[in-house]
Design a protein around this motif. Structure first.
Motif, PDB file in Angstrom:
ATOM      1  N   UNK A  28       0.830  -1.240  -0.131  1.00  0.00           N
ATOM      2  CA  UNK A  28      -0.032   0.021  -0.019  1.00  0.00           C
ATOM      3  C   UNK A  28       0.967   1.233  -0.074  1.00  0.00           C
ATOM      4  N   UNK A  29       1.827   1.086   0.418  1.00  0.00           N
ATOM      5  CA  UNK A  29       3.025   2.448   0.599  1.00  0.00           C
ATOM      6  C   UNK A  29       3.544   2.583  -0.785  1.00  0.00           C
ATOM      7  N   UNK A  30       3.607   1.572  -1.557  1.00  0.00           N
ATOM      8  CA  UNK A  30       4.102   1.727  -2.963  1.00  0.00           C
ATOM      9  C   UNK A  30       3.171   2.197  -3.506  1.00  0.00           C
ATOM     10  N   UNK A  31       1.896   2.199  -3.585  1.00  0.00           N
ATOM     11  CA  UNK A  31       0.669   2.793  -4.101  1.00  0.00           C
ATOM     12  C   UNK A  31       0.613   4.289  -3.774  1.00  0.00           C
ATOM     13  N   UNK A  32       1.007   4.344  -2.434  1.00  0.00           N
ATOM     14  CA  UNK A  32       1.134   5.903  -1.928  1.00  0.00           C
ATOM     15  C   UNK A  32       2.270   6.662  -2.685  1.00  0.00           C
ATOM     16  N   UNK A  41       8.973  12.148  -1.457  1.00  0.00           N
ATOM     17  CA  UNK A  41       9.757  10.964  -0.757  1.00  0.00           C
ATOM     18  C   UNK A  41      10.850  11.067  -0.303  1.00  0.00           C
ATOM     19  N   UNK A  42      11.902  11.799  -1.349  1.00  0.00           N
ATOM     20  CA  UNK A  42      13.185  12.091  -0.545  1.00  0.00           C
ATOM     21  C   UNK A  42      12.899  13.035   0.621  1.00  0.00           C
ATOM     22  N   UNK A 102      11.209  -5.692  -1.469  1.00  0.00           N
ATOM     23  CA  UNK A 102      10.871  -5.397  -2.852  1.00  0.00           C
ATOM     24  C   UNK A 102      10.111  -4.057  -2.903  1.00  0.00           C
ATOM     25  N   UNK A 103       9.229  -3.975  -1.680  1.00  0.00           N
ATOM     26  CA  UNK A 103       8.427  -2.767  -1.773  1.00  0.00           C
ATOM     27  C   UNK A 103       9.333  -1.388  -1.584  1.00  0.00           C
ATOM     28  N   UNK A 104      10.308  -1.915  -0.612  1.00  0.00           N
ATOM     29  CA  UNK A 104      11.185  -0.574  -0.412  1.00  0.00           C
ATOM     30  C   UNK A 104      12.077  -0.201  -1.266  1.00  0.00           C
ATOM     31  N   UNK A 105      12.390  -1.409  -2.131  1.00  0.00           N
ATOM     32  CA  UNK A 105      13.268  -0.805  -3.359  1.00  0.00           C
ATOM     33  C   UNK A 105      12.427  -0.306  -4.256  1.00  0.00           C
ATOM     34  N   UNK A 217       8.687   4.476   6.763  1.00  0.00           N
ATOM     35  CA  UNK A 217       8.839   5.923   6.912  1.00  0.00           C
ATOM     36  C   UNK A 217       7.845   6.397   6.073  1.00  0.00           C
ATOM     37  N   UNK A 218       7.380   5.900   4.817  1.00  0.00           N
ATOM     38  CA  UNK A 218       6.372   6.465   4.302  1.00  0.00           C
ATOM     39  C   UNK A 218       4.827   6.347   5.008  1.00  0.00           C
ATOM     40  N   UNK A 219       4.914   5.454   5.522  1.00  0.00           N
ATOM     41  CA  UNK A 219       3.754   4.959   6.319  1.00  0.00           C
ATOM     42  C   UNK A 219       3.577   5.989   7.672  1.00  0.00           C
TER      43      UNK A 219
END
Lengths: 447, 876
Positions: A28-32, A41-42, A102-105, A217-219
């Motif tokens: 879900x964070x990738x979607x976000x 993001x940076x 994988x999601x983090x990458x 971090x994104x969450x």
């Protein structure tokens, strides 16, 4: 109870499969992220102040912001060549929760504008590589990787590259050479990989654990993440405790947790009746610290450990108790680095070799306390003069051992000499008094 | 491509303000302030620094760690310290580290006395060692190749040789095996390091680990003298430094000249010096008596020659080649033209071009320089392979592609060594370079008709020609066309020259950084022609009243008895001319053959009537002209060899002196009493050499096209493209007939034939063909095959190459035996004679041993000696 980011659900059955991971909110964070501007993001990474978990502890957000903007071939590389003695955290993380990596990458690649990403995994991690391969296949099938990730305009290819078993390939530039199909030798820096890395394109290289922090971090939001841990060392850290403790293993702790809580609390302290002689706070390349209360009370974070004269490194705590002679520890450590030195630069190639030979002499009872001075001086000559940090990685722990345990070294020398029938370590002027000529035995040591 | 601009900045080193070029590496910038920073691995010629040896650590204010001076570019205002205690400690540490495994056998090491490790140890080392452990041991010395011995104990693992092999010569053979303190330099599978440029690693080695086997144990640095001159073994004319001991040349090293050779040498140039001191040298005049050549005194030989030439008059002829200097060529053409009234002079095996074309090609505006090969936007390699024709250009082109992203466009009949580096490769039929040029011309002028016709005449297609042109012109206007003199061989030479000039004109190659660069066949081919040694023109392309016969005409006239006397100046027509069979008849029919030659070749032994002993290049003085117009000086390094009879004055004499004495006997006094006087006459006679002096030429040479005199001599030239006709189409291969092309291997020369150390590289005949044809004819790699047409046959070993186009075979020419100079372009029949031909361990094409057929079969790094009789011994 401190915050857990990785270990709260790590033993959930089937976590390595996409369906379970998806059920607990995976991707879900990738979607976000895909709905955010890459720069945003940076910004989040910068706000989180998350520092690299591989050893050097460089802030990930800053590293990512060094990459030039614009349309060019950029790369993300995950450094999964976890070879530092005492370190085994990435192994468990990758094996049990591959999709988080994988999601983090995917998020990090999107943030820096890379369309190709690689996981350079240690050759011995065969099972983990298979797990990753399977997870990547699942993720690609489900549209989290490949062309038009999750229906967006962004495409990402991710490959697992298996190393061939050289410790040096954990050094980021040697890793890049190995990834390019060359012999894994470190490159001269600058240019840094962020400017000219893989295939001469800008490249972001991060450790497995660092990249796994990205979805969290994104969450949570960067600022919220920064509230975990201390102001300089944010977030949690997976600590690998090994050596002379009752419960060795991986423990996730908030950074800044007192060291005593980790070693005595979580890992159970040394076996009955033993005392901690010294400990490596961050893998075998970190200078050792004595097991005294003064050091046990240190908060386990980047700044405090550095202030105490060592480094957090990969947060692999190796405990040495009083039943282990320090000379054995030193010899074992030095031998590892001699074996793994790539041989490209002089101080590391010759210095590690020389140090091992001197330690072997100490072990064999053919040394004098003067050799300790030479050894300290050789380590000093290596420190800071090498092409990469592998030389330093041997010089630092050995120097620290001589510094903290010189008396034990001297005692060892005297005892070994006595065992060898060489008498006390006083200067001997003629051959007869020096005992039997053992030079013939030495020749076997070289080649 | 514009050359990098130099921006001067000021930085501080050891407390002094020093001006240096911005971004120069600190090691180089420090030299502007007379500060030496010691280095081992740093060598700018090898490209990007690697920072491996750590010897050059310096302190830079503002940077906490010591930095490597070899990889840190200097910036304005930088403050550098090289004399602080920290820096000294680091330097002493690195020297101590390097010496712990070094055997310190300087007293028996060939490098002792000229060894950077020795010098730096004295200058920057700690003076003592605290290392008492046993040192690293290797079996030593080993044969790394037939030319090089390797002593791995002395090696300090600086990576220089490996980088040379990987990044300069790109033969990718040398690597470092193992790692850490166990590292050692080796070829990856242990086979000998055989490639065209291996000798350079000996010079690069900063210790005595790589030693040339021809120099091993021959001299110490205090026994020797250096003598700078120019190598005349091929048209590259590399600048060399000869190591001389007791009047013998023992070694050849590069004398860096970026404008000529970039500081590299090929193995032929480096090791064929052995021809200077061999038994095959002719050391006194000889004359044929009762069918045998017997020694005579100079008076007898000169008188006989003068008589033969005098009697022949206009029925004499002379051809020159190879190491002939400008002065020798100039004096001999004066003798022929002024005294014999004879213009039968030629230095071009393919025949002389008409004067306007010869002059047009020499137009100073059209001349590209050697560095242009590196800095151009694009280079067209037109039907030549530098590795065989002028090897050092090969390295220059590789450098251009690797470091400056140059477009290399190859159009050749035979696959070249540079194909892998090329942007485009076009394969045309052998002998159709002219058709290709016509097609290019048509494409440039949008002449669709000619384009299609000419492209198919070249065995190619209009589309391929246009693709090639696209890659050639897309990168920018600095275009260089590198071609071989062979383009003008044969009856259609003038038309080919017209086509080339048309293309040059349409591509507008007159600007700086663009132009034409011809590789002559003879080492000084260009100089000999400019000195007037040509059938169609006099010195400096002056018109002549009655042009003489060119090479082919001379051969025909001799064979038919119309000419009687032939003067061969440093040339062997049987080996170097096409039509070997015609020349065989010509030499047999000639009444008198005067050979001016330094080595006793088959041709001299069989056909010469009067032999003048010639000088080797190390003994010569005079001038040469490099293919790019650079006038270079040959300097005398050693005396002439002692004749067998040991009588003073009876041995080898200077070439100019012999020709001058001969002229005197014929009643013409040149007034030349010294080599420099001949040079003066030459400079005065050739308009574009006017005003040159030997001093001005000096050690680096002077490019005459860049001089004012050249502009005056040529004036403002402008040329309109002329209409070209489509040349006849290439022969079409059929079921049983294959197209044939020829090439001259790098190693085919009389000097290589007599140099003991190069015997491994001596080429034998091969027949290169594609695997498809091989299958059709039932030929396997290495089989003995015969190709021929009309009763003329050549035998050789079949060599299967995937890059050879189907329907074509290539055979070597210029060999001492089995020469293919019998063929002109056309088709030949191929026949398999039997299994593997006579043992030929080294493939003459690029000098690589076939895998598994190494003459040594060394077991990794444990070999001490090669099997008997396969290679010269270490200590020979």
């Amino acid at each position: 109870m401190s915050t857990l980011l990785f270990y709260d659900e790590i033993d959930k059955p089937g976590l390595a499969s996409l369906s379970t991971y998806h059920d607990i909110g995976g991707y879900s964070m990738l979607r976000k992220a895909l709905d955010m501007e890459p720069q945003a993001i940076i910004e989040q990474l910068l706000a989180s102040n998350v520092r690299g978990r591989g050893g050097a502890g460089f802030a990930m957000g800053r590293k990512a912001s060094f990459l030039p903007k614009g349309d060019m071939d950029k790369y993300l590389v995950c450094n999964a060549d976890e070879s530092e003695p005492g370190t085994f955290k990435d192994r468990e993380l990758m094996q049990k929760n591959p999709h988080l990596l994988i999601e983090g990458m995917a998020i990090a690649s999107y943030a820096i504008g890379a369309s190709r990403a690689y996981i350079f995994i240690r050759g011995e991690y065969m099972h983990q590589a298979d797990v990753l391969d399977a997870a990547i296949a699942e993720a690609r099938e489900a549209g989290f990787l490949g062309d038009r990730v999750m229906g967006s305009d962004y495409s990402l290819e991710l490959w697992v590259h298996r190393g061939a078993g050289a410790y040096i390939c954990g050094e980021e530039t040697a890793l890049l050479d190995a990834l390019e199909g060359k012999r894994g030798n470190p490159r001269l820096k600058p240019p840094f990989p962020a400017i000219e890395g893989l295939y001469q394109g800008p490249t972001l290289i991060n450790n497995v654990e660092t990249l796994m922090n990205v979805p969290h971090i994104l969450r949570m939001g960067g600022e919220k993440f920064a509230e975990i841990g201390t102001s300089g060392s944010t977030g949690t850290k997976v600590v690998c405790v090994s050596g002379c403790v009752r419960r060795p293993g991986n423990y996730e702790v908030e950074l800044g947790t007192p060291t005593r809580d980790i070693i005595y609390g979580l890992a159970g302290g040394p076996p009955e009746g033993r005392k901690i002689k010294c400990w490596f706070p961050g893998g075998s390349s970190a200078p050792v610290l004595p097991g005294t209360d003064e050091y046990m009370d240190l908060p386990f974070d980047f700044e405090s450990i550095a202030e105490a004269g060592s480094m957090l490194g990969s947060a692999a705590i190796i405990i040495v108790d009083d039943s282990v002679p320090i000379v054995d520890v030193a010899l074992k450590t030095a031998k590892f680095y001699r074996h793994e030195s790539c041989g490209k630069c002089t101080p590391c190639r010759e210095g590690t070799n020389w140090t091992v030979k001197m330690l072997e002499r100490i072990e064999n009872g053919q040394a004098t306390p003067m050799d300790l001075d030479i050894m300290a001086s050789v380590c000093d000559q290596i420190l800071g003069n090498c092409l990469c940090v592998l030389g330093d990685a041997m010089a630092m722990p050995i120097s620290s051992m001589i510094k903290h345990f010189r008396e034990e070294f001297e005692e060892h020398i005297e005892m070994a000499r006595e065992r060898n029938g060489l008498g006390a370590a006083i200067p001997v002027m003629n051959r007869d008094e020096r005992g039997p000529d053992r030079s013939a035995e030495y020749s076997a040591v070289g080649h | 491509m514009p050359r990098p601009e130099i921006n001067w900045i000021t930085f501080s080193i050891d407390g002094r303000e020093v001006k240096a070029p911005e971004n120069a590496m600190l090691v180089d910038a420090a030299k502007y302030g007379d500060v030496e920073i010691p280095v081992f691995c740093y060598e700018p010629k090898l490209g990007q620094p690697v920072g491996a040896c750590r010897m050059c650590l310096v302190e830079i204010e503002g940077i906490p760690k010591l930095q490597t001076g070899c990889s840190t570019p200097v910036k304005d205002g930088m403050v550098v310290h090289t004399q602080t205690e920290r820096v000294h400690d680091a330097q002493r540490a690195v020297v101590e580290f390097l010496l712990i495994n070094h055997p310190l056998d300087c007293p028996v090491c060939d490098k002792g006395g000229e060894c950077p490790l020795q010098d730096i140890t004295y200058g920057w080392g700690p003076g003592t060692s605290r290392y008492i452990e046993p040192k690293r041991h290797f079996v030593k010395p080993l044969e790394l190749s037939p030319l090089i011995a390797i002593d791995r104990e002395r090696c300090i693992l600086c990576y220089r040789c490996v980088r040379f092999s990987q990044e300069i010569s790109e033969d990718y053979q040398l690597i470092l095996n193992e790692r850490g303190a166990h590292s050692f330099v080796a070829t990856f599978d242990g086979h000998p390091y055989v490639a065209p440029f291996t000798g350079n690693i000996v010079e690069l080695c900063p210790v005595g680990a790589l030693i040339s086997r021809s120099y091993r144990f021959r001299a110490r640095p205090w026994d020797i003298e250096g003598a700078g001159t120019v190598c005349t073994l091929c048209p590259s004319q590399c600048n060399v430094d000869l190591t001389v001991r007791d009047d013998r040349v023992l070694r050849v090293s590069a004398r860096d000249n970026d404008e000529v050779d970039d500081g590299w040498l090929c193995d032929k140039g480096r090791f064929a010096f052995q021809h200077i001191h061999v038994d095959e040298r002719i050391t006194e005049p000889l004359m044929r008596q009762d069918g045998k050549l017997v020694p005579v005194d100079w008076d007898t030989a000169l008188t006989a020659a003068a008589q033969a030439l005098g009697e022949a008059g206009p029925r004499a002829a002379a051809i020159a080649d190879g190491e002939t200097t400008n002065e020798e060529a100039f004096l001999l053409q004066r003798l022929f033209r002024e005294r014999l009234d004879c213009g039968n002079l030629s230095a071009r095996p393919g025949g002389d071009l008409p004067l306007p074309l010869a002059r047009g090609l020499a137009d100073p505006a059209l001349q590209a320089t050697v560095p242009d090969l590196e800095f151009a936007h694009a280079v067209l390699l037109l039907d030549c392979d530098p590795i065989d024709d002028a090897p050092i250009f090969d390295l220059r082109l590789r450098k251009g592609v690797r470091r400056r992203d140059m477009n290399l466009v190859v159009a050749s009949a035979r696959p070249t060594a540079l194909d892998a580096n090329a942007t485009t490769v076009l394969r045309h039929a052998p002998g159709t370079a002219e058709a290709l040029l016509v097609a290019l011309d048509a494409a440039l002028s949008d002449d669709r008709g000619n384009l299609g016709g000419a492209a198919s005449a070249a065995g190619s297609s209009a589309q391929a020609v246009q693709d090639l042109l696209e890659d050639l012109t897309s990168a920018g206007g600095d275009i260089v066309i590198l071609y071989s003199e062979r383009l003008f061989g044969g009856p259609r030479g003038p038309q080919a020259a017209e086509a080339l000039l048309n293309v040059a004109n349409r591509l507008n190659l007159t600007g700086e950084g663009a132009g034409l660069l011809e590789i002559p066949i003879g080492a000084n081919g260009r100089g000999v022609r400019e000195a007037g040694f040509a059938a169609t023109h006099g010195p400096g392309f002056a018109p002549v009243a009655n042009p003489g016969l060119a090479t082919h005409g001379i051969a025909e006239a001799l064979a038919e008895g119309q000419l009687s006397t032939l003067y061969l100046l440093h040339t062997d027509p049987l080996r170097h001319m096409s039509d070997g069979e015609l020349w065989e008849r010509a030499l047999s029919s000639a009444q008198t053959v005067i050979a001016h030659e330094s080595l006793m070749t088959e041709t001299v032994a069989t056909h010469a009537d009067i032999v003048f002993p010639g000088e080797a290049y190390a003994e010569k003085e005079g001038t040469l002209v490099h293919p790019d117009g650079r006038v270079q000086r040959l300097r005398r390094a050693i005396g002439h060899p002692t004749p067998f009879n040991r009588h003073p004055g009876s041995g080898v004499r200077a070439g100019w002196q012999v020709i001058s004495d001969l002229a005197k006997l014929l009643g013409l006094d040149f007034g030349v009493f010294a080599g420099s006087m001949a040079s003066q006459q030459l400079f005065a006679a050739v308009p574009f050499f006017n005003g040159l002096t030997l001093d001005e030429i000096g050690g680096r040479g002077v490019r005459w096209p860049a001089r004012e005199a050249a502009r005056l001599a040529f004036g403002e030239t402008s040329r309109e493209p002329v209409a070209l006709d489509v040349p006849p189409a290439a022969a079409v291969p059929s079921e049983d007939a294959l197209r044939v092309g020829t090439f001259r291997p790098l190693w085919s020369s009389k000097e290589v034939d007599v140099s003991p150390i190069l015997q491994y590289a001596r080429p034998t005949q091969v027949v290169e063909l594609s695997p498809v044809d091989a299958e059709r004819f039932g030929v396997a790699d290495g089989d003995k095959v015969e190709v021929g047409v009309n009763g003329t046959q050549v035998q050789g070993a079949a060599k299967l190459r995937h890059a050879v186009p189907e329907g074509t075979v290539f055979v070597a020419e210029g060999l001492s035996d089995a020469s293919s100079s019998l063929f002109n372009y056309g088709t030949v029949q191929l026949r398999r004679l039997g299994g593997s031909a006579e043992e030929s361990p080294i493939n003459p094409i690029i000098g690589m041993p076939a895998i598994g057929e190494s003459p040594f079969n060394p077991p990794r790094h444990e070999l001490r000696e090669s099997p008997p009789g396969t290679a010269p011994r270490m200590n020979e």
